[in-house]
Design a protein around this motif. Structure first.
Motif, short mmCIF file in Angstrom:
data_model
loop_
_atom_site.label_atom_id
_atom_site.label_comp_id
_atom_site.label_asym_id
_atom_site.label_seq_id
_atom_site.Cartn_x
_atom_site.Cartn_y
_atom_site.Cartn_z
N UNK A 1 1.04 -1.26 0.16
CA UNK A 1 0.53 0.12 0.42
C UNK A 1 0.97 1.11 0.28
N UNK A 2 1.10 1.95 -1.07
CA UNK A 2 1.26 2.88 -0.77
C UNK A 2 0.89 4.75 -1.21
N UNK A 3 1.03 5.34 -0.18
CA UNK A 3 0.67 6.96 0.19
C UNK A 3 2.37 7.85 -0.25
N UNK A 4 1.40 9.15 -0.71
CA UNK A 4 2.54 10.06 -1.20
C UNK A 4 2.07 11.37 -0.50
N UNK A 5 2.62 12.38 0.20
CA UNK A 5 2.32 13.66 0.21
C UNK A 5 2.63 14.31 -0.61
N UNK A 6 1.57 15.15 -1.47
CA UNK A 6 1.65 16.06 -2.68
C UNK A 6 2.89 17.11 -2.84
N UNK B 1 -7.20 -4.21 5.19
CA UNK B 1 -6.16 -3.55 4.81
C UNK B 1 -6.06 -2.86 4.36
N UNK B 2 -6.88 -2.25 3.74
CA UNK B 2 -7.20 -1.28 3.04
C UNK B 2 -7.04 -0.37 4.35
N UNK B 3 -7.82 0.28 5.15
CA UNK B 3 -8.41 0.22 6.35
C UNK B 3 -7.68 0.61 7.47
N UNK B 4 -6.21 -0.79 7.62
CA UNK B 4 -5.43 -0.46 8.57
C UNK B 4 -3.82 0.64 7.72
N UNK B 5 -4.09 0.78 6.45
CA UNK B 5 -2.66 0.95 5.93
C UNK B 5 -3.08 2.84 6.07
N UNK B 6 -4.44 2.68 5.82
CA UNK B 6 -4.93 4.48 6.34
C UNK B 6 -4.54 4.73 7.88
N UNK B 7 -4.72 3.90 8.49
CA UNK B 7 -4.72 4.57 9.77
C UNK B 7 -2.74 4.25 10.40
N UNK B 8 -2.36 3.18 9.50
CA UNK B 8 -1.10 3.66 9.60
C UNK B 8 -0.81 4.80 8.94
N UNK B 9 -1.00 5.04 8.31
CA UNK B 9 -0.32 5.98 7.41
C UNK B 9 -0.48 7.55 8.31
N UNK C 1 10.67 6.38 5.40
CA UNK C 1 9.36 6.57 5.18
C UNK C 1 8.55 5.41 5.02
N UNK C 2 8.98 3.95 5.09
CA UNK C 2 8.85 3.22 4.74
C UNK C 2 8.20 2.11 5.80
N UNK C 3 7.17 1.74 6.49
CA UNK C 3 7.10 1.25 7.54
C UNK C 3 5.66 -0.45 7.42
N UNK D 1 6.71 13.23 0.68
CA UNK D 1 6.59 12.08 1.63
C UNK D 1 5.65 11.26 1.31
N UNK D 2 6.93 10.09 1.13
CA UNK D 2 6.50 8.95 0.96
C UNK D 2 6.03 7.82 2.37
N UNK D 3 4.78 7.19 2.19
CA UNK D 3 4.83 5.86 3.25
C UNK D 3 4.32 4.60 2.67
N UNK D 4 4.72 3.42 3.08
CA UNK D 4 4.52 2.31 2.23
C UNK D 4 4.79 1.36 3.23
N UNK D 5 3.25 0.17 3.00
CA UNK D 5 3.10 -0.98 4.30
C UNK D 5 2.93 -2.49 3.21
N UNK D 6 3.31 -2.95 3.71
CA UNK D 6 3.18 -4.74 3.20
C UNK D 6 2.43 -5.17 3.89
#
Length: 283
Positions: free
Chosen positions: A149-154, A171-179, A281-283, A158-163
């Motif tokens: 799951x990839x996030x990027x602050x425009x 898992x979509x919800x868990x990725x958002x909470x972690x980001x 930034x990878x978690x 700043x990136x954030x990635x979780x496997x």
């Protein structure tokens, strides 16, 4: 008609032979002879470049509309000339397939009107982009495919990635909470693909029917979800580029771990941050 007049002048006035005229004009000997033999008052007879399409005529607007609609779809979903011919037959077309094939070929040769895009700017903390990627790893000696799951602050990029092992809604919800915990805040807007876990139906333009549970997540964090146009990856180009960077820096060559819990540790964080030249930034 100018060509016929030129050939006659070269032969009758200048006295040039047929071979000399062929070399100058590039026409065949038979064509030059034909133009010299026909009466001067008779207009030249040219071979028709394209045969007439009397039976296709009334179906041309429909066929052109279909081609324009298909041009907006992904290549896998576009109909070939044979499929278009069969669809026209269902509407009553009784002509030949060759006419449809020529029309499709000529229509594709027409210049494509491209739209202009203006780069968008966002304030700090205003928006982020989200996307999934599929990566190949080796867990306990077994090659498996996992989802990242990839996030990027425009604004700050700043990136954030979780496997994750899969791409389920939980898992979509868990990725958002972690980001959001990692960033220490929640942006006001999120930009997404038309994911099945997020979007139930794609409507006209930017209108979407979002999944109720996904809307509950957005309502909880007070985020405005924005869905991209289908097959328009440039609308979230930052996270698309991030997918390629993370794959090259963290999963190439194939990453080997003893258990799935080692896919999101500090060792992977340091590997990505060191190659990217930024903070972990990878978690």
């Amino acid at each position: 008609m100018e060509t016929v007049l030129k050939i006659r002048r070269m032969h009758q006035v200048d006295g040039q032979s047929i071979n000399a005229i062929v070399k100058v004009t590039g026409l065949s000997r038979n064509t030059v002879r034909k133009y010299l033999r026909q009466p001067p008052s008779e207009p030249p007879k040219y071979r028709r470049q394209q045969p007439a399409k009397p039976k296709l005529g009334e179906f041309e607007p429909t066929l052109a509309q279909w081609l324009d609609l298909d041009a907006q779809r992904p290549k896998r979903q576009r109909r070939c000339a044979k499929q278009l011919f069969e669809d026209l037959q269902r509407l009553g077309y009784q002509g030949a397939y060759d006419s449809v094939q020529r029309f499709v070929r000529d229509h594709k040769k027409q210049p494509v009107k491209t739209a202009a895009f203006v780069p968008l700017t966002f304030a700090a903390g205003e928006a982020y982009q989200f996307d999934w990627s599929e990566e190949e790893v080796e867990i306990g000696g077994v090659v498996q495919r996992v989802k990242a799951a990839h996030f990027r602050l425009i604004h700050s990029r700043q990136p954030f990635v979780m496997v994750f092992p899969r791409e389920t809604q939980e898992m979509v919800f868990a990725a958002h909470d972690a980001a959001f915990h990692y960033w220490g805040g929640v942006p006001r807007q999120g930009i997404y693909d038309n994911l099945k876990t997020c979007v139930d139906q794609v409507l006209d333009g930017k209108e979407r029917r979002f999944n109720p549970r996904f809307l509950a997540l957005m309502s909880h964090y007070v985020i405005e979800p924005v869905a991209c146009t289908p097959a328009s990856g440039w609308e979230k180009g930052q996270v698309e580029k991030q997918v390629q960077d993370v794959r090259r820096r963290c999963f190439t060559p194939r990453r080997k771990v003893d258990c799935s819990g080692q896919l999101n540790p500090d060792t992977l964080l340091s590997r990505f941050s060191a190659s990217a030249g930024g903070s972990p930034s990878l978690c």
